[in-house]
Motif scaffolding. Structure first.
Motif, short mmCIF file in Angstrom:
data_model
loop_
_atom_site.label_atom_id
_atom_site.label_comp_id
_atom_site.label_asym_id
_atom_site.label_seq_id
_atom_site.Cartn_x
_atom_site.Cartn_y
_atom_site.Cartn_z
N ARG A 67 -23.23 -47.14 80.52
CA ARG A 67 -24.63 -46.74 80.41
C ARG A 67 -25.54 -47.90 79.98
N PRO A 68 -25.19 -48.67 78.95
CA PRO A 68 -26.03 -49.83 78.60
C PRO A 68 -26.12 -50.85 79.73
N GLU A 69 -25.00 -51.07 80.43
CA GLU A 69 -25.02 -52.04 81.54
C GLU A 69 -25.88 -51.54 82.69
N LEU A 70 -25.88 -50.24 82.91
CA LEU A 70 -26.73 -49.70 83.98
C LEU A 70 -28.20 -49.84 83.62
N CYS A 71 -28.53 -49.70 82.34
CA CYS A 71 -29.91 -49.94 81.90
C CYS A 71 -30.33 -51.37 82.22
#
Length: 211
Positions: free
Chosen positions: A43-47
């Motif tokens: 999720r952080p990487e997708l952000c």
């Protein structure tokens, strides 16, 4: 990179189930993000990917994707672009079968100035009649047209193991609860547009529109 924008994106993604998060990645592939970068992204990487590839438009894009996976509630909760429009009452006019994931965009002047003209919410009595006319593909309808999760449908089947009509009814109840006051016959017709349901079911929903 705006910190507030990143925090909003992360909060939205953390509210998604794993299945919905994977659906989000699939939709992003169609927007030009390489599958190799998406497949293992947390999720952080997708952000980070969203902010890098869509500078200034990440929140707008996220709002559009949330519509596709039927998480309109997150658009409203986080006041993403388009949230104000969603709060405008929707008219039954202009509904079509082009909403492949149950997205229903209100016409610009959609209002209900006179209470009798406003579409009524489907009742439980309506839902049981609808459930009786849903075919054997009702679970696929629930997932692809109504935006429900397979795990929830499996739970419904376990709760009502001997009554298929009640299983369908409980599924429709879930949809009705999620849609709130917008759980109307017109809304359900729009959601079912891409599905191969019996003509009698569409006729029944149209009769509810005239009530």
């Amino acid at each position: 990179m705006a910190q507030g924008e990143r925090e909003t994106l992360l909060a939205v993604q953390r509210a998604l189930s794993e299945e919905q998060f994977e659906s989000l990645k699939y939709l992003l592939e169609g927007r030009g993000v390489p599958l190799g970068e998406l497949r293992a992204a947390s999720r952080p990487e997708l952000c980070r990917l969203l902010l890098q590839r869509f500078p200034g438009q990440a929140l707008q894009l996220m709002a559009e994707l949330l519509h596709h996976i039927a998480r309109h509630d997150l658009v409203l909760l986080h006041q993403l672009p388009g949230a104000q429009q969603q709060e405008t009452p929707r008219s039954t006019a202009g509904t079509s079968g082009e909403d492949m994931e149950c997205q229903l965009v209100p016409p610009p002047a959609a209002t209900c100035p006179h209470p009798p003209a406003c579409p009524r919410r489907l009742t439980e009595k309506d839902l049981i009649q609808i459930a009786q006319k849903l075919g054997k593909e009702w679970q696929e309808v629930g997932i692809w047209c109504l935006g429900l999760e397979r795990t929830r449908l499996d739970q419904i089947r376990e709760d009502e193991p001997h009554n298929v009509v009640m299983q369908r009814f409980r599924m429709l109840q879930e949809w009705r609860w999620r849609e709130g006051e917008e759980a109307t016959a017109s809304r359900l017709l729009a959601c079912l547009a891409p599905a191969c349901v019996e003509p009698e079911l569409r006729d029944l929903l149209r009769s509810f529109q005239r009530d």
